[in-house]
Design a protein around this motif. Structure first.
Motif, mmCIF file in Angstrom:
data_model
loop_
_atom_site.group_PDB
_atom_site.id
_atom_site.type_symbol
_atom_site.label_atom_id
_atom_site.label_comp_id
_atom_site.label_asym_id
_atom_site.label_seq_id
_atom_site.Cartn_x
_atom_site.Cartn_y
_atom_site.Cartn_z
ATOM 1 N N ALA A 119 0.826 -1.207 0.000
ATOM 2 C CA ALA A 119 0.000 0.000 0.000
ATOM 3 C C ALA A 119 0.860 1.256 0.000
ATOM 4 C CB ALA A 119 -0.924 -0.001 1.226
ATOM 5 N N SER A 120 1.994 1.186 0.681
ATOM 6 C CA SER A 120 2.880 2.356 0.744
ATOM 7 C C SER A 120 3.371 2.759 -0.632
ATOM 8 C CB SER A 120 4.079 2.059 1.660
ATOM 9 O OG SER A 120 3.656 1.875 2.986
ATOM 10 N N TYR A 121 3.613 1.762 -1.490
ATOM 11 C CA TYR A 121 4.070 2.110 -2.842
ATOM 12 C C TYR A 121 2.910 2.394 -3.784
ATOM 13 C CZ TYR A 121 5.935 2.100 -7.479
ATOM 14 O OH TYR A 121 6.224 2.469 -8.763
ATOM 15 N N TRP A 122 2.047 1.386 -4.021
ATOM 16 C CA TRP A 122 1.040 1.535 -5.073
ATOM 17 C C TRP A 122 -0.045 2.568 -4.737
ATOM 18 C CZ3 TRP A 122 3.584 -3.211 -5.246
ATOM 19 C CH2 TRP A 122 4.026 -3.593 -6.516
ATOM 20 N N ALA B 220 3.617 6.025 -5.372
ATOM 21 C CA ALA B 220 3.478 6.147 -6.831
ATOM 22 C C ALA B 220 2.572 7.317 -7.218
ATOM 23 C CB ALA B 220 2.965 4.835 -7.425
ATOM 24 N N PRO B 221 1.366 7.478 -6.600
ATOM 25 C CA PRO B 221 0.542 8.652 -6.918
ATOM 26 C C PRO B 221 1.211 9.959 -6.522
ATOM 27 C CG PRO B 221 -0.786 6.961 -5.858
ATOM 28 C CD PRO B 221 0.637 6.534 -5.727
ATOM 29 N N ALA B 222 1.944 9.961 -5.399
ATOM 30 C CA ALA B 222 2.613 11.186 -4.953
ATOM 31 C C ALA B 222 3.647 11.643 -5.974
ATOM 32 C CB ALA B 222 3.278 10.954 -3.595
ATOM 33 N N ILE B 223 4.420 10.710 -6.503
ATOM 34 C CA ILE B 223 5.431 11.051 -7.513
ATOM 35 C C ILE B 223 4.762 11.490 -8.812
ATOM 36 C CG2 ILE B 223 7.286 10.105 -8.948
ATOM 37 C CD1 ILE B 223 7.953 8.240 -6.563
ATOM 38 N N GLU B 224 3.705 10.788 -9.195
ATOM 39 C CA GLU B 224 3.019 11.093 -10.449
ATOM 40 C C GLU B 224 2.416 12.497 -10.444
ATOM 41 O OE1 GLU B 224 -0.597 9.297 -13.258
ATOM 42 O OE2 GLU B 224 0.083 8.222 -11.462
ATOM 43 N N ILE C 289 -11.594 8.088 -6.124
ATOM 44 C CA ILE C 289 -12.397 7.401 -5.112
ATOM 45 C C ILE C 289 -12.067 5.910 -5.096
ATOM 46 C CG2 ILE C 289 -14.740 6.621 -4.577
ATOM 47 C CD1 ILE C 289 -14.328 9.380 -3.593
ATOM 48 N N ALA C 290 -11.888 5.332 -6.290
ATOM 49 C CA ALA C 290 -11.571 3.904 -6.371
ATOM 50 C C ALA C 290 -10.260 3.600 -5.656
ATOM 51 C CB ALA C 290 -11.489 3.464 -7.826
ATOM 52 N N GLY C 291 -9.244 4.441 -5.879
ATOM 53 C CA GLY C 291 -7.953 4.229 -5.227
ATOM 54 C C GLY C 291 -8.056 4.346 -3.718
ATOM 55 N N PRO D 299 1.030 15.653 -2.296
ATOM 56 C CA PRO D 299 2.150 14.722 -2.515
ATOM 57 C C PRO D 299 2.958 14.480 -1.243
ATOM 58 C CG PRO D 299 2.076 16.381 -4.244
ATOM 59 C CD PRO D 299 1.116 16.825 -3.187
ATOM 60 N N TYR D 300 3.166 15.545 -0.473
ATOM 61 C CA TYR D 300 3.899 15.406 0.779
ATOM 62 C C TYR D 300 3.131 14.536 1.769
ATOM 63 C CZ TYR D 300 6.646 19.385 -0.944
ATOM 64 O OH TYR D 300 7.441 20.215 -1.684
ATOM 65 N N ALA D 301 1.807 14.737 1.837
ATOM 66 C CA ALA D 301 0.981 13.987 2.780
ATOM 67 C C ALA D 301 0.937 12.508 2.429
ATOM 68 C CB ALA D 301 -0.434 14.574 2.803
ATOM 69 N N LEU D 302 0.812 12.193 1.141
ATOM 70 C CA LEU D 302 0.812 10.791 0.727
ATOM 71 C C LEU D 302 2.143 10.118 1.076
ATOM 72 C CD1 LEU D 302 -0.874 11.085 -2.791
ATOM 73 C CD2 LEU D 302 -1.864 10.039 -0.746
ATOM 74 N N ALA D 303 3.247 10.799 0.768
ATOM 75 C CA ALA D 303 4.562 10.236 1.070
ATOM 76 C C ALA D 303 4.800 10.169 2.574
ATOM 77 C CB ALA D 303 5.650 11.070 0.398
ATOM 78 N N PHE D 304 4.266 11.141 3.313
ATOM 79 C CA PHE D 304 4.372 11.147 4.776
ATOM 80 C C PHE D 304 3.734 9.878 5.351
ATOM 81 C CE2 PHE D 304 2.819 11.991 9.016
ATOM 82 C CZ PHE D 304 3.794 12.784 9.612
ATOM 83 N N ALA D 305 2.523 9.565 4.883
ATOM 84 C CA ALA D 305 1.837 8.365 5.352
ATOM 85 C C ALA D 305 2.624 7.109 4.978
ATOM 86 C CB ALA D 305 0.425 8.302 4.765
ATOM 87 N N ALA D 306 3.200 7.101 3.778
ATOM 88 C CA ALA D 306 4.000 5.947 3.345
ATOM 89 C C ALA D 306 5.228 5.773 4.232
ATOM 90 C CB ALA D 306 4.419 6.117 1.891
ATOM 91 N N GLY D 307 5.922 6.856 4.517
ATOM 92 C CA GLY D 307 7.111 6.780 5.372
ATOM 93 C C GLY D 307 6.777 6.283 6.768
ATOM 94 N N ALA D 308 5.655 6.752 7.301
ATOM 95 C CA ALA D 308 5.235 6.322 8.629
ATOM 96 C C ALA D 308 4.892 4.832 8.637
ATOM 97 C CB ALA D 308 4.036 7.149 9.100
ATOM 98 N N MET D 309 4.211 4.374 7.577
ATOM 99 C CA MET D 309 3.826 2.963 7.512
ATOM 100 C C MET D 309 5.048 2.055 7.356
ATOM 101 S SD MET D 309 0.323 3.246 5.239
ATOM 102 C CE MET D 309 0.135 1.486 5.030
#
Length: 272
Positions: free
Chosen positions: A61-64, A68-72, A157-159, A222-232
């Motif tokens: 989940a951290s990547y996909w 990935a959305p944060a970078i995109e 919404i799907a994501g 983008p920062y928030a998505l990556a923040f959650a990924a880093g924490a996870m």
């Protein structure tokens, strides 16, 4: 069924949708904790396999769903494009690192107490440990719904719904992992269940706060998505994986991790 869920979530306010989605993840935790009404103990082999599955889901989940959305959605090319994700990822990991050092908590095996010294009971410290896990999970779901509210094309919404389903799946064994040790210590079934489900109550709070923050300040997404990924990722490496290595079930835990990773990857790619 999934299409009906996404259609309904699209028809309501995204912040409210984030609340509903994180309530769902809490309910799966409560379902796992409810196993104390059926069993007093659970095989350590099964528990390690479930925890491995949890780690696999969180990493996938951290990547996909997050990185990935944060970078995109980040602007620019090369180093400029990846910088928001790098900064957010590091901040998320450092945030959990700081909480891990400050907030008193104990791991599932009850052998290690971390954080500042506290007179709190070990049952409370165990719930706090799992609560640490759930903060980034609720935040991850919330920020995706916030991106939908802000009209970001890469946020769907799907994501967000897929991420909520994945988080819910891995919350189920977490509920068991909290409630079962408490029951084994002699705590009543009712109290063990209450402590187990309470560990995920922070998810709806984190989800709504994440959705509101992104909805009102779009550039932070983008920062928030990556923040959650880093924490996870921090949680997986610091606590989930080491916990599965305490006994002689490392192969089962590894296979559980691979299974969780494959399930989350499949959900995200096939339904996203």
């Amino acid at each position: 069924m999934f299409d009906l869920i996404t259609e309904y979530l699209q028809s309501i306010n995204p912040v409210l949708a984030a609340f509903y989605a994180t309530v769902f993840t809490w309910l799966l935790t409560a379902l796992g904790a409810s196993f104390v009404f059926l069993f007093k103990t659970m095989s350590r082999v099964v528990l390690d396999g479930m925890l491995g599955f949890t780690g696999g889901v969180m990493v996938a989940a951290s990547y996909w769903s997050l990185l990935a959305p944060a970078i995109e959605m980040s602007e620019g090319e090369g180093f400029v494009k990846v910088m928001p994700s790098v900064v957010g990822f590091l901040l998320g990991a450092l945030f959990l690192f700081a909480l891990d050092k400050v907030l008193p908590h104990v791991h599932i095996n009850f052998k290690e107490t971390e954080g500042v010294k506290s007179p709190w009971q070990r049952t409370t410290l165990l719930v706090l440990a799992i609560t640490l896990h759930n903060i980034p999970e609720g935040l991850a779901v919330g920020v995706l719904f916030g991106g939908v509210a802000a009209g970001i094309p890469e946020a769907s919404i799907a994501g967000a719904a897929i991420l909520a389903i994945g988080i819910g799946l891995q919350n189920f064994p977490e509920g068991i992992a909290v409630a079962m040790p408490l029951r084994r210590m002699g705590m009543s079934r009712r109290k063990s269940f209450m402590y187990g489900q309470a560990s995920a109550l922070v998810e709806p709070v984190a989800g709504v706060l994440g959705a509101l923050a992104v909805a009102f300040f779009t550039p932070v997404l983008p920062y928030a998505l990556a923040f959650a990924a880093g924490a996870m990722i921090f949680v997986v490496v610091e606590e989930v994986i080491p916990e599965t290595q305490q006994d002689k079930n490392t192969d089962i835990a590894t296979l559980g991790f691979i299974g969780g990773f494959v399930v989350m990857m499949t959900l995200d790619v096939a339904l996203g």
